[in-house]
Design a protein around this motif. Structure first.
Motif: not given
Length: 278
Positions: A28-29, A130-133, A139-145, A161-163
């Motif tokens: 959380q930033i 909307h996501i800001n993960p 983790n190679g972007g797995q959290s974003v996925r 979708a807004i990412v």
């Protein structure tokens, strides 16, 4: 984009005052205030008159977009906003603040962790997400996925979708995650409709210049829509919040205080004033 900047910043400061302190161990930033204004206006414009779901929102962009509309700073915004977050502090803060905005924007919030299947009532229920993960450096972007998949499951055909993810050309991992996110989006039936590069700054002491971009995706292929929502596998939980920091907690629970309008007493000590009799 024309609005009174002073009124916009004052409105966003209300949201900042309302949100709980960030927990760095859960990535959380928080975004800086000026960039929150930019992102909230963009969200309000893209999702104007739409039902939108935020899968996580520590920054407070959902409330910011709604508050700008409710305060008359802008004349557009979502018809309804639903927040799904694993932090009960954030859920409760959104519920409290959102009660004041219901006349202009319907707002709801509830506990949810992306490791779990999406509840049936949210499946295919929204026009956009909307996501800001967690940005996936380890983790190679797995959290974003994972967050993208949940947002995709929660939205209808031809959704938007807004990412928000890291974007720094001098940091190869950010570009690799950005590339892989776009590849994953294509697999889910989305194309990139717009990208605002290197847009936001954060309260991040060890990387104060690290920026994020805002990517707008549009779903064009409904045949890629998931038929069901499944839990994340154990392998996808590894390094979710950073190196050697897996996703292992379902919820962050809020400690109930007898004085909700005061700072929790465990955060400070009081030295009594010694008064001498005259």
């Amino acid at each position: 984009m024309e609005f009174d900047l002073r009124n916009a910043i004052n409105a966003i400061s209300d949201v900042v005052q309302n949100r709980p302190p960030p927990l760095r161990e859960f990535d959380q930033i928080y975004m800086k205030v000026a960039d929150m204004v930019i992102q909230a206006e963009y969200v309000a414009r893209v999702f104007n008159e739409k039902d939108v779901v935020f899968v996580g929102d520590g920054d407070g962009i959902a409330l910011s977009a709604a508050h700008l509309k409710a305060q008359g700073v802008i004349g557009y915004g979502p018809s309804s906003i639903t927040l799904l977050d694993f932090d009960e502090r954030i859920v409760n803060s959104v519920q409290r603040f959102g009660e004041k905005l219901q006349a202009k924007v319907k707002i709801s919030a509830e506990l949810y962790n992306v490791a779990d299947p999406l509840p049936a009532k949210h499946f295919g229920a929204y026009d956009g997400f909307h996501i800001n993960p967690p940005w996936g450096a380890s983790n190679g972007g797995q959290s974003v996925r994972a967050f993208f998949e949940r947002g995709s499951e929660a939205t209808r055909d031809r959704s938007l979708a807004i990412v928000v993810i890291a974007d720094d050309p001098d940091l190869p991992w950010t570009q690799e995650v950005l590339r892989d996110t776009q590849v994953g989006a294509i697999e889910l039936g989305y194309v990139v409709a717009e990208m605002l590069p290197q847009l936001h700054l954060y309260h991040l002491d060890d990387a104060p210049d690290l920026r994020s971009c805002s990517c707008l995706f549009r779903r064009i292929d409904s045949t890629c829509m998931a038929a069901e929502s499944l839990p994340l596998t154990s392998a996808r939980l590894a390094n979710f919040y950073g190196k050697s920091s897996p996703l292992r907690y379902r919820y962050i629970r809020e400690r109930v205080s007898l004085n909700p309008d005061k700072e929790p007493e465990q955060l400070y000590l009081l030295d009594a004033l010694e008064v001498k009799n005259a």
